[in-house]
Write an enzyme that holds these catalytic residues in place. Sequence first.
Site, PDB file in Angstrom:
ATOM      1  N   ASN A   7       0.864  -1.186   0.000  1.00 19.57           N
ATOM      2  CA  ASN A   7       0.000   0.000   0.000  1.00 19.57           C
ATOM      3  C   ASN A   7       0.901   1.236   0.000  1.00 19.57           C
ATOM      4  O   ASN A   7       1.331   1.713   1.040  1.00 19.57           O
ATOM      5  CB  ASN A   7      -0.887  -0.030   1.252  1.00 19.57           C
ATOM      6  CG  ASN A   7      -1.796   1.185   1.360  1.00 19.57           C
ATOM      7  OD1 ASN A   7      -1.786   2.069   0.501  1.00 19.57           O
ATOM      8  ND2 ASN A   7      -2.562   1.242   2.430  1.00 19.57           N
ATOM      9  N   ARG A  87      -2.383  -1.873  -3.838  1.00 21.03           N
ATOM     10  CA  ARG A  87      -3.404  -0.839  -3.763  1.00 21.03           C
ATOM     11  C   ARG A  87      -3.142   0.187  -4.862  1.00 21.03           C
ATOM     12  O   ARG A  87      -2.030   0.720  -4.957  1.00 21.03           O
ATOM     13  CB  ARG A  87      -3.347  -0.137  -2.412  1.00 21.03           C
ATOM     14  CG  ARG A  87      -4.308   1.019  -2.336  1.00 21.03           C
ATOM     15  CD  ARG A  87      -3.851   2.053  -1.336  1.00 21.03           C
ATOM     16  NE  ARG A  87      -4.700   3.229  -1.418  1.00 21.03           N
ATOM     17  CZ  ARG A  87      -4.326   4.428  -1.013  1.00 21.03           C
ATOM     18  NH1 ARG A  87      -3.127   4.618  -0.503  1.00 21.03           N
ATOM     19  NH2 ARG A  87      -5.136   5.446  -1.120  1.00 21.03           N
ATOM     20  N   HIS A 174     -10.009   6.251  -1.826  1.00 24.96           N
ATOM     21  CA  HIS A 174      -9.962   5.650  -0.483  1.00 24.96           C
ATOM     22  C   HIS A 174     -11.088   4.626  -0.302  1.00 24.96           C
ATOM     23  O   HIS A 174     -11.492   4.337   0.824  1.00 24.96           O
ATOM     24  CB  HIS A 174     -10.107   6.717   0.627  1.00 24.96           C
ATOM     25  CG  HIS A 174      -8.955   7.657   0.745  1.00 24.96           C
ATOM     26  ND1 HIS A 174      -9.124   8.992   1.050  1.00 24.96           N
ATOM     27  CD2 HIS A 174      -7.634   7.470   0.620  1.00 24.96           C
ATOM     28  CE1 HIS A 174      -7.945   9.584   1.088  1.00 24.96           C
ATOM     29  NE2 HIS A 174      -7.026   8.674   0.831  1.00 24.96           N
ATOM     30  N   ARG A 235      -2.593  19.051  -0.794  1.00 27.25           N
ATOM     31  CA  ARG A 235      -3.608  19.304  -1.823  1.00 27.25           C
ATOM     32  C   ARG A 235      -4.641  20.313  -1.333  1.00 27.25           C
ATOM     33  O   ARG A 235      -5.045  20.277  -0.171  1.00 27.25           O
ATOM     34  CB  ARG A 235      -4.314  18.000  -2.203  1.00 27.25           C
ATOM     35  CG  ARG A 235      -3.481  17.113  -3.091  1.00 27.25           C
ATOM     36  CD  ARG A 235      -4.114  15.754  -3.261  1.00 27.25           C
ATOM     37  NE  ARG A 235      -3.420  14.755  -2.467  1.00 27.25           N
ATOM     38  CZ  ARG A 235      -3.833  13.515  -2.257  1.00 27.25           C
ATOM     39  NH1 ARG A 235      -4.964  13.103  -2.783  1.00 27.25           N
ATOM     40  NH2 ARG A 235      -3.129  12.687  -1.533  1.00 27.25           N
ATOM     41  N   GLU A 380      -6.755  -1.376   5.116  1.00 27.44           N
ATOM     42  CA  GLU A 380      -6.896  -1.537   3.671  1.00 27.44           C
ATOM     43  C   GLU A 380      -6.193  -2.811   3.213  1.00 27.44           C
ATOM     44  O   GLU A 380      -6.621  -3.461   2.262  1.00 27.44           O
ATOM     45  CB  GLU A 380      -6.309  -0.317   2.952  1.00 27.44           C
ATOM     46  CG  GLU A 380      -7.143   0.944   3.134  1.00 27.44           C
ATOM     47  CD  GLU A 380      -6.358   2.218   2.882  1.00 27.44           C
ATOM     48  OE1 GLU A 380      -5.458   2.517   3.691  1.00 27.44           O
ATOM     49  OE2 GLU A 380      -6.643   2.903   1.894  1.00 27.44           O
TER      50      GLU A 380
END
Length: 394
Positions: A7, A87, A174, A235, A380
């Site tokens: 990931n 991922r 996500h 961001r 995840e």
Amino acid sequence: MNILVLNAGSSSLKYQLINMENESILAKGSAEKIGNKDSFITHKYGNEKIMDESFFENHEVVVDNVLNFLTTHVISSIDEIKAIGHRIVHGGELFKHAAIIDDSVIKGIEDCSDLAPLHNPAHLKGIYACKKLNIPMVAVFDTAFHQTMPEECFIYPIPYEFYEKYKIRKYGFHGTSHKYVSQRASEILEKNLDDLNIITCHLGNGASLCAIKNGKSYNTSMGFTPLAGVMMGTRSGDIDPAIISYLMEKENLTSKQIDDILNKKSGLLGISGISNDCRDIENEAWNNGNKRAQLALDKFGLRVKETLGSYAAILNGVDAIVFTAGLGEMSPETREFICKDLEHFGIKLDYNLNKSIRGKEAIISSSDSKTTVLVVPTNEELMIARETMELVSQ
Ligand code: ADP
């Protein structure tokens, strides 16, 4: 059968080697601050913990380090890794489900790179580094969970022809994390996920919220790219779109330069002028009274709160709010900022309890709160391992 899950985040790489017979973790680790001089990687297996503070220049160096560690300490050879699950942030319209990686899938991920410039190239480095191992690889896309969004949520109010021509629409990201923490919340609450409305807040270096209606993604804050939505580490999230052409003219910027500013130089870093890492900003704000650092923290909390409120308005009742990822799991102050003064929404935090919860599953709302507020560390990797296992077993 063991699955290795990679990931790769924008500044981190987490991995887990999972024994799928009992879903137990054989080894796991994480590299942080990749590309910075103070980068490090931590490996854990059994009760052992190994820390390596070498300079990790990029994700490829980290992958080599992980495989070297695993074959030295955990498994006798790489043959014991049956598949690698990667991922992948952006699958565009090309990937609606996870996919076994071959040259055409690699090409597809490359083609989507301009939509996720901080992420897809990092994932590809991980894929290239593993390719020589000849182990089956699967790409699991963050965009897949959000495919249940209704058209009124994913369509943009621009001429419809641009959706038809270029597939410009909200994709959301996500997804693997929102899916996992909502499933865990339903298990903790001992309720059927299909009967729950949940707002999941994934607040890491990248951040997004998801309005989950009857267990399915109904709306989410990231959009066509992971640049949209709430403010993040570097961001901007949503801003007045007219700022873009205005700035391009004033500063004589190319589209690549403006893209760079909004993706890499904005958010917490842009406002604070200090760092994209919340720990550095909190330190400056709270210990040195730095006003711009405090402003960055306040703006971040406010953007999340605004989005949370808008999702409460479209869900017709919120059973649970879930905080996850770096800030959601580790910053009680951020959670308090977001949840305070929401009593009239039926959201009541147990402030003392909240202060003591870092990085573990817990209910942090008071017993008389209509909405249950939870902290659920995301996993995840386990979700990716399950999807990888499913594909390679077919
Ligand atoms: P990513 O995987 O996108 O790189 P993470 O989920 O690891 O992001 O989250 C990184 C963010 O979480 C950073 O802003 C970091 O400062 C913040 N964070 C991590 N630990 C803590 C902590 N103990 N207190 C406050 N913020 C933290």
